[in-house]
Write an enzyme that holds these catalytic residues in place. Structure first.
Site, PDB file in Angstrom:
ATOM      1  N   GLY A  34       0.828  -1.202   0.000  1.00  0.00           N
ATOM      2  CA  GLY A  34       0.000   0.000   0.000  1.00  0.00           C
ATOM      3  C   GLY A  34       0.858   1.246   0.000  1.00  0.00           C
ATOM      4  O   GLY A  34       2.086   1.196   0.102  1.00  0.00           O
ATOM      5  N   PHE A  38       3.289  10.235   2.960  1.00  0.00           N
ATOM      6  CA  PHE A  38       4.733  10.248   2.714  1.00  0.00           C
ATOM      7  C   PHE A  38       5.334   8.845   2.685  1.00  0.00           C
ATOM      8  O   PHE A  38       6.535   8.712   2.530  1.00  0.00           O
ATOM      9  CB  PHE A  38       5.435  11.067   3.806  1.00  0.00           C
ATOM     10  N   ALA A  39       4.514   7.824   2.860  1.00  0.00           N
ATOM     11  CA  ALA A  39       5.069   6.480   3.046  1.00  0.00           C
ATOM     12  C   ALA A  39       4.550   5.485   2.018  1.00  0.00           C
ATOM     13  O   ALA A  39       3.482   5.658   1.434  1.00  0.00           O
ATOM     14  CB  ALA A  39       4.747   5.978   4.451  1.00  0.00           C
ATOM     15  N   LYS A  56       6.710   0.010   6.766  1.00  0.00           N
ATOM     16  CA  LYS A  56       6.342   1.358   6.345  1.00  0.00           C
ATOM     17  C   LYS A  56       7.638   2.103   6.062  1.00  0.00           C
ATOM     18  O   LYS A  56       8.470   2.282   6.953  1.00  0.00           O
ATOM     19  CB  LYS A  56       5.537   2.048   7.447  1.00  0.00           C
ATOM     20  N   ASP A 150      -8.140   8.331  12.707  1.00  0.00           N
ATOM     21  CA  ASP A 150      -8.162   7.869  11.311  1.00  0.00           C
ATOM     22  C   ASP A 150      -8.706   6.448  11.225  1.00  0.00           C
ATOM     23  O   ASP A 150      -8.147   5.590  10.534  1.00  0.00           O
ATOM     24  CB  ASP A 150      -6.762   7.948  10.700  1.00  0.00           C
TER      25      ASP A 150
END
Length: 537
Positions: A34, A38-39, A56, A150
Site C-alpha cells: 500500500g 509520505f510512506a 512502512k 483515522d
C-alpha cells in the site's frame, strides 16, 4: 503500465552494540502492500529468520520540514506504546542514508476496504463481529487517553485467523488533560467528524466514536453515508448530518438505530462506548468470535448463519451457487483444516504477487475449460485471466465481467444483468461506456501474451474469484470451481458431472465425487476438507 517485475533489493539494519561493535540484519524487499501520504508499505523478509513484516518506508527527503519529522516521531512513540491483540504490532524501526523503516505485524488477509470491494456489502452478523472487535480496540486506546483520528476500513486489517487489527497511527494524538480539545483538522474525508471540521470547537474522543458509526454504516450499506465526488459537498453533508438509508438495501431496526444514535452532530449526544456495548444490535444474538476465511469473498452460508440464534433474516444474505456442489461433499468431515502453515511459507506464495503472472499446471482435454494464467491487479482494476480455450477476460472490481471469445467479438456482463443476457459488441464498435474497460482488457491481453481465439460459441468466464494466503479460487460461469493452492497443488471441481481432478507433484488424477473417501488419497481428502472450509464457511 503494469510492471511484472518484483523489487529485489536487500535492506540493511545496522545494530550498534554496547561495546561499539556493529552487526547487521538484512531484509529482502517484496511486494508493495500500500501507499499513502509520505510512506509506502512493502513486505520485508528477514533473510536469516525468514520472518515477514509489513514495512512502512518513509523517504528522508520527504521529512525536510521539521513538523513532518515531529509527526512521524509522535506516530512511532504512540504506536510502540500500545499493546492490544486488536492493534497491528509495532516491532521496531531503523534508518539508513535514504529511508526510515517501521517494521509492523503483517496481516495476510488484507483490509476491510478490500473485502468490501469484493463483497459489495456485508451481512449484519459479519458487521457485528468486526464492530465488537473495533469497540474493544477503541475502548483500550481511550483508556490510555489516545485518540486515533483515522479509523476507516483501509486501516482495519485481517490477520491469518480473521482477527481485526487497527493500524496507521499517523494521525493519533494523546489527550494530555481532562477536557482538552484538539484543534488540528485532520482525518479521511468520508470518516471525519463534524467537530473536527471546526477548529474553533475542537474535538476529543467522540470523533473516534463518530468514525465507528461511519464504519458500521459502510459495512452494512456498502458505501459511506456522506460520500460525494466533491469534498466540499461531502463536508457540507457531514456538517448538516445529511445522509439516508437506501430503500433497496435491507437493514434491521437495531442496526439503523445504532447508527442514528452514533451519527449525531453534537458530540455530547452520541452514544458512549459503554452505551454502544449495551445496544440491542450487539445483544440480540450470539456473535461468532472469528468468521470463516471464505467470507473474504462470499457471504457466510445459510447453515453457518443458523448457528447463531436470533439472526434469522436470510434476505440480508445472498448466497450464490459457489458450492451447489456442497451436497456431494457432505460425507467429508466438517473439522476445520488447521495445519496449513506450510502453505503460507511455500515458494508458490511469494509468486502470488499482484503484479506477477501465475500459471496453472493442469493439462486437460480441450473440452474441460479452466484458468491457465492470471494476473491479480485488483488493487487498481481487477483480475485478468486466460482460459484453456484461449479466451481472455477481466473480472473487474465492480463485479462486472468482460471476455474476448473471437477475434472480433466480446461479451460484457454487468452484475445487475442476467448472465444469460450479456452485452455483445464488436471491437470495431464498442459502446462508449465500455471504452475504458476494453482498454484495460487489451492491456491484460497484451501482458498475458494472448491471441484472440476463434470460437464458434461464447466462452465461459470467471464469475467469481478470490485469493488469500492459502489459495486462489476461481468460480467459472459453467459452474466449475478451480482451486490453486499456493504450494502448486490444484483441484478442479466439475460440478455438472460431479468429478474432481486432482494435481499433485505433476501427477493428475480424476475421481468421482462420491468416491473420494474410498480413494485412499489422504492428501486429496485433506485438501477437499480445506476447500470445503474455504468455500462453504
Amino acid at each position: 503500465m503494469i510492471n511484472s517485475e518484483l523489487p529485489n533489493l536487500n535492506i540493511e539494519e545496522k545494530i550498534i552494540k554496547v561495546n561499539g561493535d556493529i552487526s547487521s540484519i538484512f531484509y529482502s524487499k517484496g511486494k508493495e502492500l500500500g501507499k499513502g501520504g509520505f510512506a509506502q508499505v512493502y513486505e520485508l523478509t528477514n533473510l536469516e529468520t525468514k520472518f515477514k513484516f509489513a514495512a512502512k518506508i518513509i523517504k528522508k527527503s520527504s521529512l525536510a520540514e521539521g513538523r513532518t519529522l515531529q509527526k512521524l516521531m509522535t506516530e512511532i512513540k504512540i504506536h510502540r506504546s500500545v499493546h492490544h491483540k486488536g492493534i497491528v504490532k509495532f516491532n521496531n524501526f531503523f534508518e539508513d542514508s535514504e529511508n526510515i523503516y517501521i517494521l509492523l505485524e503483517l496481516c495476510n488477509n488484507g483490509s476491510l476496504s478490500e473485502k468490501l470491494k469484493r463483497r459489495r456489502r456485508l451481512t449484519e452478523l459479519e458487521a457485528q463481529n468486526y464492530l465488537l472487535q473495533l469497540h474493544s480496540i477503541i475502548k483500550y486506546l481511550h483508556s490510555l487517553k489516545i485518540l486515533h483520528r483515522d479509523i476507516k476500513l483501509s486501516n482495519l486489517l485481517l490477520n491469518e485467523f480473521m482477527e481485526l487489527k487497527l493500524g496507521d497511527f499517523g494521525l493519533a494524538t494523546k489527550i494530555e488533560f481532562e477536557g482538552e480539545r484538539k484543534r488540528t483538522i485532520c482525518g479521511t474525508p468520508n470518516y471525519i467528524a463534524p467537530e473536527v471540521l471546526s477548529s474553533k470547537i475542537g474535538h476529543s474522543f467522540e470523533a473516534d466514536i463518530w468514525s465507528f458509526g461511519v464504519v458500521a454504516y459502510t459495512l452494512i450499506i456498502g458505501k459511506p453515508p456522506f460520500e460525494s465526488d466533491d469534498v466540499k459537498v461531502m463536508y457540507m453533508r457531514i456538517r448538516t448530518n445529511l445522509y439516508a438509508f437506501p430503500s433497496n438495501v435491507p437493514i434491521s431496526s437495531e442496526a439503523r438505530d445504532l447508527i442514528e444514535k452514533i451519527l449525531q452532530t453534537d458530540p455530547g449526544n452520541r452514544l458512549t462506548l459503554d452505551q454502544i456495548a449495551e445496544h440491542p444490535f450487539f445483544n440480540r444474538n450470539t456473535i461468532p468470535k472469528n468468521l470463516p476465511l471464505s467470507t473474504l469473498c462470499i457471504p457466510p452460508s445459510k447453515n453457518y448463519l443458523k448457528k447463531f440464534e436470533g439472526f434469522l433474516d436470510e434476505s440480508k444474505t445472498r448466497h450464490d451457487d459457489v458450492l451447489s456442489f456442497r451436497d456431494e461433499m457432505c460425507s467429508l468431515s466438517l473439522k476445520t483444516f488447521t495445519d496449513h502453515k506450510e502453505l503460507e511459507q511455500s515458494p508458490r506464495n511469494s509468486l502470488l504477487h499482484r503484479l506477477h503472472i501465475c500459471t496453472s499446471e493442469l493439462k486437460l482435454e480441450s473440452n474441460i475449460i479452466h484458468v491457465t494464467q492470471w494476473l491479480d491487479y485488483s488493487e487498481k482494476y481487477g483480475l485478468g485471466y486466460k482460459l484453456s480455450n484461449g479466451a481472455t477476460g477481466v473480472s473487474f472490481n465492480d463485479q462486472s465481467q468482460i471476455i474476448i471469445y473471437s477475434n472480433q467479438k466480446a461479451h460484457y456482463y454487468e452484475k445487475s444483468h442476467s448472465p444469460s443476457l450479456p452485452n455483445e459488441f464488436l471491437f470495431t464498435n464498442p459502446p462508449p461506456e465500455l471504452h475504458k474497460k476494453l482498454a484495460i482488457l487489451q492491456q491484460f491481453t497484451k501482458h498475458l501474451k494472448s491471441k484472440h481465439p476463434v470460437l464458434i460459441n461464447p466462452s465461459p468466464y470467471v464469475k467469481k474469484w478470490f485469493s488469500n494466503n492459502i489459495a486462489t479460487i476461481f468460480q467459472l460461469s459453467n459452474k466449475n470451481t478451480h482451486i490453486v493452492f499456493n504450494d502448486k497443488i490444484e483441484i478442479l471441481i466439475q460440478v455438472p458431472i460431479k468429478t474432481i481432478i486432482f494435481l499433485e507433484k505433476n501427477t493428475q488424477t480424476t475421481y468421482m465425487a462420491k468416491k473420494i473417501l474410498e480413494s485412499g488419497n489422504e492428501e486429496l481428502i485433506k485438501r477437499m476438507r480445506l476447500a470445503k472450509n474455504i468455500l462453504s464457511g
